[in-house]
Write a protein that holds these residues in place. Structure first.
Motif, mmCIF file in Angstrom:
data_model
loop_
_atom_site.group_PDB
_atom_site.id
_atom_site.type_symbol
_atom_site.label_atom_id
_atom_site.label_comp_id
_atom_site.label_asym_id
_atom_site.label_seq_id
_atom_site.Cartn_x
_atom_site.Cartn_y
_atom_site.Cartn_z
ATOM 1 N N VAL A 152 44.020 42.381 31.641
ATOM 2 C CA VAL A 152 44.675 41.072 31.684
ATOM 3 C C VAL A 152 45.302 40.850 33.059
ATOM 4 N N LEU A 153 45.933 41.885 33.593
ATOM 5 C CA LEU A 153 46.548 41.777 34.912
ATOM 6 C C LEU A 153 45.495 41.541 35.991
ATOM 7 N N LEU A 154 44.345 42.227 35.871
ATOM 8 C CA LEU A 154 43.261 42.011 36.832
ATOM 9 C C LEU A 154 42.861 40.540 36.866
ATOM 10 N N PHE A 155 42.633 39.939 35.703
ATOM 11 C CA PHE A 155 42.191 38.543 35.677
ATOM 12 C C PHE A 155 43.305 37.578 36.089
ATOM 13 N N ILE A 160 43.028 37.764 39.788
ATOM 14 C CA ILE A 160 41.853 37.002 40.235
ATOM 15 C C ILE A 160 42.133 35.507 40.170
ATOM 16 N N GLU A 161 42.730 35.071 39.062
ATOM 17 C CA GLU A 161 43.038 33.641 38.914
ATOM 18 C C GLU A 161 44.008 33.173 39.994
ATOM 19 N N ALA A 162 45.032 33.994 40.274
ATOM 20 C CA ALA A 162 45.993 33.636 41.311
ATOM 21 C C ALA A 162 45.311 33.563 42.677
ATOM 22 N N TYR A 163 44.420 34.517 42.932
ATOM 23 C CA TYR A 163 43.692 34.521 44.206
ATOM 24 C C TYR A 163 42.829 33.264 44.328
ATOM 25 N N MET A 164 42.136 32.900 43.245
ATOM 26 C CA MET A 164 41.268 31.716 43.266
ATOM 27 C C MET A 164 42.085 30.444 43.502
ATOM 28 N N GLN A 165 43.262 30.380 42.889
ATOM 29 C CA GLN A 165 44.110 29.198 43.074
ATOM 30 C C GLN A 165 44.628 29.108 44.505
ATOM 31 N N GLU A 166 45.067 30.256 45.034
ATOM 32 C CA GLU A 166 45.607 30.274 46.390
ATOM 33 C C GLU A 166 44.534 29.956 47.437
ATOM 34 N N GLU A 211 36.538 42.404 46.120
ATOM 35 C CA GLU A 211 37.538 43.332 46.642
ATOM 36 C C GLU A 211 38.599 43.646 45.590
ATOM 37 N N LEU A 212 39.024 42.641 44.842
ATOM 38 C CA LEU A 212 39.997 42.865 43.767
ATOM 39 C C LEU A 212 39.420 43.777 42.684
ATOM 40 N N PHE A 213 38.153 43.541 42.332
ATOM 41 C CA PHE A 213 37.533 44.356 41.293
ATOM 42 C C PHE A 213 37.334 45.796 41.762
ATOM 43 N N MET A 214 36.952 45.995 43.016
ATOM 44 C CA MET A 214 36.756 47.346 43.526
ATOM 45 C C MET A 214 38.078 48.117 43.571
#
Length: 203
Positions: A74-77, A80-86, A101-104
């Motif tokens: 849940v924290l990973l997504f 990711i969502e925060a990164y996509m918004q920013e 990079e986040l997933f790796m």
């Protein structure tokens, strides 16, 4: 996102205690021996419960690992969502690379449990892996980004973007990553660079 894995609020006290004992026992054994080397019977014995009690809650180690990882996924997504918004105004290729990079980073930190999720003790490991919430969420994000990249290039979204997302996720799977890291000697950074080159994922 992972409500199907969350115990109901009305869970009996003894059931909740058993769940906690199972998770603590599994985490200890996984940490000491690695997920692959630990059996469900060993987990039941470590938790001091019967195998039937364990299997009623978790059909296999994959489900157990997913429960252990639930908050981390849940924290990973959320990240990711925060990164996509920013970075919503950035080119989709750049956002795609940021997602990878986040997933790796997540894979490196949670490699044992992630492998356990992917290697669910199903007779069909590939199907179990590709039907997991983690896989499905990542696949959807990748397809959307591939579609965006195509539109910017003046093309229409392509049906093969699903295939491309599947192939990319297979390349990022635990088996593939472990082989490239341990047998071919790639560092996490060089592995990701090869992924970019192979799939033409340039920011």
């Amino acid at each position: 996102m992972f409500d199907s894995e969350t115990p109901p609020r009305t869970e009996r006290r003894d059931a909740a205690e058993n769940r906690q004992r199972i998770l603590e026992a599994a985490y200890r054994l996984f940490d000491q021996n690695g997920v692959e080397q630990v059996s469900m019977n060993q987990i039941a014995a470590e938790a001091q419960i019967g195998p039937g009690t364990l299997y009623r809650r978790y059909r296999n180690k994959g489900e157990l690992c997913l429960d252990l990882m639930k908050e981390n996924i849940v924290l990973l997504f959320e990240n990711i969502e925060a990164y996509m918004q920013e970075n919503r105004s950035a080119p989709p290729s750049q956002r795609l690379n940021g997602l990878l990079e986040l997933f790796m980073a997540f894979r490196e930190k949670k490699s044992q449990l992630l492998k356990g999720v992917e290697d669910s003790a199903s007779t069909n490991r590939t199907r179990a892996r590709t039907q997991s919430p983690l896989y499905l969420e990542l696949q959807q994000l990748l397809v959307e980004l591939f579609d965006e990249i195509a539109l910017i290039s003046g093309q229409q979204p392509q049906p093969n973007h699903i295939f491309k997302a599947d192939m990319l996720l297979m390349a990022l799977s635990s088996d593939s990553y472990s082989f490239q890291k341990e047998e071919r000697g790639y560092s996490p950074e060089s592995f990701l660079e090869q992924i970019r080159l192979t799939f033409h994922l340039f920011p």
